[in-house]
Write a protein that holds these residues in place. Structure first.
Motif, mmCIF file in Angstrom:
data_model
loop_
_atom_site.group_PDB
_atom_site.id
_atom_site.type_symbol
_atom_site.label_atom_id
_atom_site.label_comp_id
_atom_site.label_asym_id
_atom_site.label_seq_id
_atom_site.Cartn_x
_atom_site.Cartn_y
_atom_site.Cartn_z
ATOM 1 N N PRO A 142 65.176 -24.960 29.892
ATOM 2 C CA PRO A 142 64.368 -24.675 31.088
ATOM 3 C C PRO A 142 64.577 -23.242 31.568
ATOM 4 N N ILE A 143 63.466 -22.551 31.797
ATOM 5 C CA ILE A 143 63.488 -21.186 32.318
ATOM 6 C C ILE A 143 62.432 -21.086 33.401
ATOM 7 N N ALA A 144 62.826 -20.651 34.571
ATOM 8 C CA ALA A 144 61.868 -20.375 35.650
ATOM 9 C C ALA A 144 61.678 -18.876 35.717
ATOM 10 N N GLY A 145 60.449 -18.450 35.883
ATOM 11 C CA GLY A 145 60.233 -17.004 35.916
ATOM 12 C C GLY A 145 58.866 -16.631 36.412
ATOM 13 N N LYS A 146 58.641 -15.342 36.493
ATOM 14 C CA LYS A 146 57.324 -14.828 36.886
ATOM 15 C C LYS A 146 57.162 -13.426 36.372
ATOM 16 N N THR A 147 56.017 -13.196 35.714
ATOM 17 C CA THR A 147 55.644 -11.841 35.317
ATOM 18 C C THR A 147 54.902 -11.181 36.467
ATOM 19 N N GLY A 148 54.839 -9.865 36.413
ATOM 20 C CA GLY A 148 54.096 -9.127 37.428
ATOM 21 C C GLY A 148 53.516 -7.853 36.857
ATOM 22 N N THR A 149 52.249 -7.595 37.173
ATOM 23 C CA THR A 149 51.578 -6.376 36.728
ATOM 24 C C THR A 149 50.783 -5.826 37.894
ATOM 25 N N THR A 150 50.993 -4.563 38.227
ATOM 26 C CA THR A 150 50.269 -3.987 39.362
ATOM 27 C C THR A 150 48.990 -3.307 38.899
ATOM 28 N N GLN A 151 48.229 -2.827 39.872
ATOM 29 C CA GLN A 151 46.929 -2.227 39.587
ATOM 30 C C GLN A 151 47.077 -1.083 38.590
ATOM 31 N N ASN A 152 46.187 -1.032 37.630
ATOM 32 C CA ASN A 152 46.161 -0.005 36.590
ATOM 33 C C ASN A 152 47.391 -0.025 35.681
ATOM 34 N N GLN A 153 48.127 -1.142 35.688
ATOM 35 C CA GLN A 153 49.307 -1.275 34.813
ATOM 36 C C GLN A 153 50.401 -0.259 35.124
ATOM 37 N N SER A 154 50.499 0.150 36.394
ATOM 38 C CA SER A 154 51.523 1.121 36.764
ATOM 39 C C SER A 154 52.927 0.523 36.751
ATOM 40 N N ASP A 155 53.029 -0.773 37.004
ATOM 41 C CA ASP A 155 54.334 -1.423 37.073
ATOM 42 C C ASP A 155 54.299 -2.731 36.313
ATOM 43 N N GLY A 156 55.316 -2.951 35.494
ATOM 44 C CA GLY A 156 55.457 -4.221 34.794
ATOM 45 C C GLY A 156 56.771 -4.877 35.181
ATOM 46 N N TRP A 157 56.702 -6.164 35.579
ATOM 47 C CA TRP A 157 57.883 -6.885 36.041
ATOM 48 C C TRP A 157 58.079 -8.173 35.258
ATOM 49 N N PHE A 158 59.322 -8.595 35.177
ATOM 50 C CA PHE A 158 59.618 -9.986 34.827
ATOM 51 C C PHE A 158 60.867 -10.418 35.559
ATOM 52 N N MET A 159 60.731 -11.556 36.271
ATOM 53 C CA MET A 159 61.870 -12.182 36.936
ATOM 54 C C MET A 159 62.139 -13.496 36.205
ATOM 55 N N GLY A 160 63.349 -13.641 35.684
ATOM 56 C CA GLY A 160 63.684 -14.842 34.920
ATOM 57 C C GLY A 160 64.947 -15.502 35.450
ATOM 58 N N MET A 161 64.956 -16.853 35.471
ATOM 59 C CA MET A 161 66.081 -17.587 36.026
ATOM 60 C C MET A 161 66.463 -18.767 35.148
ATOM 61 N N VAL A 162 67.773 -18.956 34.990
ATOM 62 C CA VAL A 162 68.344 -20.220 34.549
ATOM 63 C C VAL A 162 69.311 -20.620 35.661
ATOM 64 N N PRO A 163 69.857 -21.829 35.653
ATOM 65 C CA PRO A 163 70.611 -22.292 36.821
ATOM 66 C C PRO A 163 71.726 -21.378 37.316
ATOM 67 N N ASN A 164 72.405 -20.650 36.423
ATOM 68 C CA ASN A 164 73.514 -19.815 36.893
ATOM 69 C C ASN A 164 73.319 -18.330 36.626
ATOM 70 N N LEU A 165 72.068 -17.910 36.411
ATOM 71 C CA LEU A 165 71.821 -16.490 36.191
ATOM 72 C C LEU A 165 70.384 -16.128 36.551
ATOM 73 N N VAL A 166 70.244 -15.142 37.420
ATOM 74 C CA VAL A 166 68.932 -14.623 37.807
ATOM 75 C C VAL A 166 68.877 -13.163 37.389
ATOM 76 N N THR A 167 67.817 -12.782 36.681
ATOM 77 C CA THR A 167 67.706 -11.421 36.164
ATOM 78 C C THR A 167 66.316 -10.876 36.446
ATOM 79 N N GLY A 168 66.278 -9.647 36.932
ATOM 80 C CA GLY A 168 65.003 -8.985 37.189
ATOM 81 C C GLY A 168 64.877 -7.717 36.369
ATOM 82 N N VAL A 169 63.673 -7.460 35.865
ATOM 83 C CA VAL A 169 63.411 -6.265 35.053
ATOM 84 C C VAL A 169 62.122 -5.611 35.538
ATOM 85 N N TRP A 170 62.169 -4.298 35.737
ATOM 86 C CA TRP A 170 60.969 -3.510 36.046
ATOM 87 C C TRP A 170 60.845 -2.394 35.027
ATOM 88 N N VAL A 171 59.605 -2.092 34.608
ATOM 89 C CA VAL A 171 59.330 -0.976 33.703
ATOM 90 C C VAL A 171 58.092 -0.244 34.208
#
Length: 781
Positions: free
Chosen positions: A672-701
């Motif tokens: 099981p993985i809970a998460g959410k991708t994110g993309t802003t207007q014109n692809q200026s920002d790319g995100w992924f937030m991913g979670m497992v029960p004992n670890l939350v990790t966020g990435v921006w590019v």
């Protein structure tokens, strides 16, 4: 008569001889008294101040402050000139001590600071058969005496002072303590002050892990670390090492077979530079440095003598929550993916493909203003203006003059010649990233990567940088709706054109968001599907039901301090938020609705081990367990069938064109993985937030400037830019079983009343609140 004269002559000769003998002893005694007097005068400080008993008890040496990981590894140090961290004698391997004694002071254990035989030998042979300085004398010279000129009298006085201090040291310390002090004080070059730094820098080891030949090399450097520098004089250092090995053989510390074997070995240097801009966790260490300066400036944290602690000199030990293994995996993941992503970005930004590269959608005038702004924000501009008093015209001209410089490339640093302005333009091409990983239950930050290379890109994208959150903001809207309306992931809303009328929530104009591609299916979508596929119209309808102010209030309680207007458009992630804030906020969902402020430091100790600071967790209840768990189940849909499904092996296998840069790699996660991708207007920002029960990790590019981006979502979406870093990182973490990263389900509340499993029929008693989908919205078919 003749006999009598002879007797008188003999008697006279005897008296003359006795006279010479008497004068000899007088001169000898006077010499002894003179030497004693000289030593007494020196000990009384006539020839210069000698260290007091108190100073001998606590010799003053600059000690670097050490940053220690949660798993006991040194992440880095803070120092000005001396990168020194002392070790005890017990931490030194026996062969290292033997090498020192055999080479520097063979009778070390038999004298009391001065080697009489060595001194006599040096005097008779004028130093041609070795010097007379004992280890104690050399330590005295390092600790308490200064280098003098070539004046013979001054050199003699200095030698006398060394003798006196050496004897005092022998009285004050044990032989073992003196050896440890000697190893700790010596400068081995290349920022390797003391044996611990030397072992780490030249061999990537702790002192206790050094092999015999490595110990011999380091001891050989005592003769002259500048001359015998293994980075510049490999042959000379090898020869000197072998001299030490010969001395060890001569003193029966190794046998002939070992001698021959060890002398044949290469140096095998494993260079690990320790500087503020290199090594592991550089961005985190720079954040921590500023935090420590603020901590030290608080009067409540002053030293007992009322002075501030100096993080560069006082030998503090800062124990952090960073796990050195997870930090290494995070940095490796960033390097592996960003190198590939950057290669594709270069392909799409040739002069032929994009005449305004690396920017899109900017006029020449806007591009020039961007460069002008970057010049004025640079350290070069500040220095020339404030320190040199140059005019704007002079500064601008200097930015166009070509100079030698070293620039970053993904193939390694490159020496080149270009103008500072050209270097600004060059670095605008590079995509940046920020990544943070945290245990949501404790708040302990496990990994922190603020960019692709601290030496060349010093802006920290974890804490300093704030960028539009895009669709990673949507779970906050869904959580608010679940909390207020008791909605279920299985509830449905229509995908139809939706507007929130002007002035309803402070919005001046009607807000009518479009879906990606501008299409509306008119179908009914479950909330789980809508979030997984980032259906904007459904998010807009939820925002209209709850209003923006409750969403802002929620996210503020989750630790987000970024300024945020309570207007409907925030539903699609228009606010600028940092990776640090996003990870802390998402941690609330994984921690059953309890927000835990991210923790980076557990405690601080002084050089004697006295605890100066201990962290106290900062927590608050934000959501009920039920709402937090329901939101997590919503986000699991993102990795099951939505934009995050490429984390599953089945997604990659179904692709007709397997493009490594997009899919990343066959992650094939099944847990099981809970998460959410994110993309802003014109692809200026790319995100992924991913979670497992004992670890939350966020990435921006993204790029340094919002105009630096991919032209399409094929490469520019969060699932392509940021998600692969998360996938690579988690694969490495899971491969290291000692980390115990969870693969279990998120904990389900015992009294859960919200339906979260849409494959099961709804129970009538637990049906969610019925909604009038048309209430409060304008519908245009």
């Amino acid at each position: 008569m003749a006999k009598k004269a002879t007797n008188k002559k003999t008697k006279k000769n005897d008296q003359g001889f006795k006279k010479y003998i008497l004068w000899f002893w007088r001169i000898f005694a006077a010499g002894i008294l003179f030497v004693v007097l000289i030593f007494l005068l020196a000990s009384w400080g006539v020839f210069g101040k000698l260290p007091s008993f108190e100073i001998l008890e606590n010799p003053q040496t600059n000690l670097a402050s050490e940053v220690i990981s949660a798993d006991g590894k040194t992440l880095g140090k803070y120092y000005l000139n001396d990168n020194r961290t002392p070790v005890n004698f017990e931490e030194l391997p026996k062969h290292l001590v033997n090498a020192l004694v055999a080479t520097e002071d063979e009778r070390y254990y038999d004298h009391s600071g001065i080697d009489a035989w060595g001194t006599l030998r040096a005097a008779v042979f004028l130093g041609t058969r070795g010097g007379a300085s004992t280890i104690s004398q050399q330590l005295a010279k390092q600790l308490f005496t200064e280098q003098v000129s070539s004046n013979i009298l001054e050199r003699i006085i200095q030698k006398i002072k060394e003798w006196i201090i050496a004897v005092r040291l022998e009285r004050q310390y044990t032989k073992q303590e003196i050896i440890a002090m000697y190893f700790n004080i010596y400068d081995f070059g290349n920022n390797a002050d003391g044996i611990r730094s030397a072992a780490r820098i030249y061999f990537g080891k702790e002192p206790g892990e050094l092999d015999v030949e490595e110990s011999a090399m380091l001891v050989g450097m005592f003769k002259n670390s500048s001359l015998y520098n293994p980075r510049r004089n490999e042959k000379g250092v090898t020869n000197r090492r072998n001299v030490v090995l010969n001395q060890m053989y001569k003193n029966d510390f190794i046998d002939e077979t070992a001698l021959d074997t060890l002398k044949a070995l290469p140096l095998d240097i494993d260079y690990h530079p320790e500087s503020h801009r290199e090594g592991i966790a550089t961005y985190f260490r720079m954040y921590l440095r500023d935090w420590l300066k603020d901590w030290a400036s608080d009067p409540e944290n002053y030293r007992p003598d009322g002075e501030k602690y100096n993080i560069y000199l006082d030998g503090l030990k800062i124990f952090t929550t960073i796990d050195s293994r997870m930090q290494a995996y995070a940095e490796q993941a960033v390097q592996e993916h960003m190198k590939r992503l950057q290669a594709e970005f270069f392909v799409q930004n040739t002069d032929k493909r994009n005449p305004t590269a690396p920017f899109l959608d900017l006029t020449p005038e806007q591009i020039q203003r961007t460069y002008d702004h970057s010049m004025k924000q640079s350290e070069r501009w500040r220095h020339m203006r404030d320190d040199l008093g140059k005019s704007t015209e002079e500064i601008m001209a200097s930015f166009k003059e070509k100079i030698p410089m070293e620039v970053f490339t993904w193939k390694g640093e490159k020496d080149t010649v270009m103008s500072p302005l050209d270097s600004i333009k060059y670095y605008k091409y590079f995509l940046r990233t920020g990544m943070m990983s945290m245990d949501p239950q404790s708040g302990h930050v496990k990994a922190w990567v603020g960019g692709i290379n601290y030496k060349h890109f010093q802006y920290d994208q974890v804490k300093q940088g704030r960028r539009q959150a895009g669709s990673t903001f949507k779970p906050f809207v869904y959580a608010t709706a679940i909390d207020q309306l008791h909605l279920s992931p299985c509830d449905e809303l229509p995908d139809i054109y939706t507007c929130i009328e002007a002035n309803k929530y402070g919005n001046i104009e009607p807000w009518c968001p479009k879906n990606d591609g501008g299409k509306y299916t008119g179908e009914m979508f479950t909330l789980k599907y809508a979030l997984a596929n980032s259906v904007n119209t459904v998010t807009a309808r939820l925002m209209d039901k709850v209003g923006p102010q409750p969403v802002v209030s929620l996210i503020k309680r989750m630790g987000v301090e970024a300024p945020m207007l309570p207007v409907p458009s925030i539903a699609l992630g228009t606010p600028d938020i940092s990776v640090y804030e996003m990870v802390g906020a998402y941690g609330t969902f994984a921690n059953q609705g309890v927000y835990v402020k991210p923790v980076m430091i557990t405690r601080i100790e002084d050089k004697n081990g006295t605890v100066l600071y201990e962290s106290v967790p900062e927590t608050r209840d934000v959501l009920s367990k039920e709402v937090a768990y329901t939101t997590v189940k919503l986000m699991e849909g993102v990795t099951e069938s939505g934009s995050g499904a490429r984390l599953r092996g089945s997604w990659a296998k179904n692709q007709t064109m397997y493009k490594e840069i997009i899919t990343g790699y066959p992650y094939e996660f099944t847990n099981p993985i809970a998460g959410k991708t994110g993309t802003t207007q014109n692809q200026s920002d790319g995100w992924f937030m991913g979670m497992v029960p004992n670890l939350v990790t966020g990435v921006w590019v993204g790029g340094e400037d919002r105009a630096t981006h991919f032209p399409t979502t094929r490469y520019g979406q969060g699932a392509s830019m940021a998600l692969p870093i998360w996938g690579l990182y988690m694969k490495k973490c899971y491969a290291d079983e000692d980390l115990d990263i969870s693969k279990d389900d998120f904990e389900r509340p015992e009294d859960l009343s919200i339906r979260v499993d849409c494959s099961q029929p709804a129970e009538e008693s637990k049906d969610s609140l019925k909604i009038d989908y048309n209430e409060g919205v304008d519908i245009d078919f």
